[in-house]
Design an enzyme around this catalytic site. Sequence first.
Site, PDB file in Angstrom:
ATOM      1  CB  VAL A   1      -0.978  -0.012   1.198  1.00  0.00           C
ATOM      2  CG1 VAL A   1      -1.900   1.201   1.144  1.00  0.00           C
ATOM      3  CG2 VAL A   1      -1.807  -1.297   1.213  1.00  0.00           C
TER       4      VAL A   1
ATOM      5  CE  LYS B   1      -6.940  -5.869   6.613  1.00  0.00           C
ATOM      6  NZ  LYS B   1      -6.840  -6.445   5.345  1.00  0.00           N
TER       7      LYS B   1
ATOM      8  CD  GLU C   1     -13.533   5.248   2.578  1.00  0.00           C
ATOM      9  OE1 GLU C   1     -13.998   4.107   2.643  1.00  0.00           O
ATOM     10  OE2 GLU C   1     -14.206   6.263   2.758  1.00  0.00           O
TER      11      GLU C   1
ATOM     12  CB  VAL D   1     -13.914  -1.205   5.395  1.00  0.00           C
ATOM     13  CG1 VAL D   1     -15.057  -2.125   4.976  1.00  0.00           C
ATOM     14  CG2 VAL D   1     -13.707  -1.259   6.889  1.00  0.00           C
TER      15      VAL D   1
ATOM     16  CB  ILE E   1     -15.460   0.466  -2.068  1.00  0.00           C
ATOM     17  CG1 ILE E   1     -15.172  -0.697  -3.021  1.00  0.00           C
ATOM     18  CG2 ILE E   1     -16.922   0.889  -2.154  1.00  0.00           C
ATOM     19  CD1 ILE E   1     -15.916  -1.983  -2.668  1.00  0.00           C
TER      20      ILE E   1
ATOM     21  CE  LYS F   1     -10.930  -6.006   4.617  1.00  0.00           C
ATOM     22  NZ  LYS F   1     -10.684  -6.837   3.441  1.00  0.00           N
TER      23      LYS F   1
ATOM     24  N   GLY G   1      -5.435  -4.622  -2.956  1.00  0.00           N
ATOM     25  CA  GLY G   1      -4.407  -4.308  -3.954  1.00  0.00           C
ATOM     26  C   GLY G   1      -3.822  -2.931  -3.728  1.00  0.00           C
TER      27      GLY G   1
HETATM   28  N1  HSE Z   1      -6.846  -9.904   2.311  1.00  0.00           N
HETATM   29  C1  HSE Z   1      -7.836  -8.945   1.981  1.00  0.00           C
HETATM   30  C2  HSE Z   1      -8.830  -9.553   0.994  1.00  0.00           C
HETATM   31  C3  HSE Z   1      -7.284  -7.697   1.339  1.00  0.00           C
HETATM   32  O1  HSE Z   1      -8.602 -10.639   0.463  1.00  0.00           O
HETATM   33  O2  HSE Z   1      -9.855  -8.921   0.775  1.00  0.00           O
HETATM   34  C4  HSE Z   1      -6.957  -6.601   2.267  1.00  0.00           C
HETATM   35  O3  HSE Z   1      -8.033  -6.184   3.050  1.00  0.00           O
END
Ligand code: HSE
Length: 431
Positions: A14, A105, A129, A132, A136, A205, A302
């Site tokens: 990130v 999270k 933001e 979660v 989005i 989340k 991602g």
């Molecule tokens: N490991 C999480 C997923 C991504 O597969 O949605 C990061 O929150």
Amino acid sequence: MRSINIGIIGAGTVGSGVWELFSLNKDLIENKSGMVIKIMRIADKDNKKKKTLGIPDRVFTNSAEDVISDPDVDIVVELIGGTTDARECIIKAASNGKHIVTANKALLAKHGIEILTSVMKNEVELGFEASVGGGIPIIKTINEALIGNRITRLIGILNGTSNFILTKMTREKLGFTQALKIAQEMGFAEADPTLDISGGDARHKITILSSLAFNTMIDHDKVYMEGIDKIDIKDIQYAEEFGFVTKLLAVAELLDAGILVRVHPTLVSRDNPLAAVMWEDNAVMVHSDFLGKSMYYGKGAGAKPTASAVVADILDIAQRVINRAEYNKNRYTFFKDLPQIGFSANRTRYYFRFNVLDRPGILSRISGVLGDNNISIASVIQKETEEQYEHVPLVMLTHEAVEADVQNAISKINTFDEVEGKGIIIRVMEE
Ligand code: HSE
């Protein structure tokens, strides 16, 4: 142009995305916001990051402390994850008067009260933001766009890895282990995918989202959680015959007795827009009193999508700092202490599968136990199997029933001699 200085802790997936976004879209951001965002410091333990990202020497450091204590840094962006070092960094940065942006999270779900108390005490802003739904803007939507609405229900596909695996199993008729292996090879699942497939990541989340939506602090440990690791391809296929798609849903509902929050595999009607959310995508459906039903969809993970959310938080906070906006001390103090209901009170339709000896009377024995527990059957299919198998699958769909009754009934049915192994239970969502 006024400028705001930021310091980033963590140049992993990130953090690299944030660096890249500011490099590529600098002009766009400056023109739109009328502000200059300067990255003053980036901390990472790995020196290689400096070279791969082209970070100047005066900006790069190995020490998070250099970021937190730099008097010129206005906003600290915590992107190291985890609940130990990250927690310390945030608490310390807040007490140094830094505003905070984080994608963490697990930290917010488990230690939300401590983090909120610390930022409020120090009157600093907190943006999360990116914690979660990746890119989005669901937190901004709940906090701002829907501010005049009373939210009654959230239904989320919040784990991209699980959604990818379930989509792969459904589309290509693969078993769970094979689909997980492909998810790992494609870089969706972590080398240790436990948090993703156990429902733990989705639980973090939904804890954050439901706390914001219902203005109460949801206890993460009381959120029911069941992952996708026990899902059998056979159930995905039988459910398809009933017109359902299998999804890992995170659901939070405001009921008369309080709030019920749960994460589990769920059969979703083929016509439901959530059924069309596939592969690694995420989505959240929100039910609220004035807007009604609305849905938010996009990339849930991602580098780029998550960086998009981190940068939006940075710009939001920068705007408040530059405009000298009054600090909203009530932001989190209006949180009510609403009761959180246990999962045994959950009420949905159910899918059951039992492996039974194909003998007269077995269906009536099973339906007798279900009836004794207030569970009414809506449809039944008995599947034919090859002759060498003694047991045949008996698949049922019920009308609405209560979880405690279902658990009672199934544990009784599991003791029948004619039933092999344990009955499969999957909750069904109908809207
Ligand atoms: N490991 C999480 C997923 C991504 O597969 O949605 C990061 O929150």
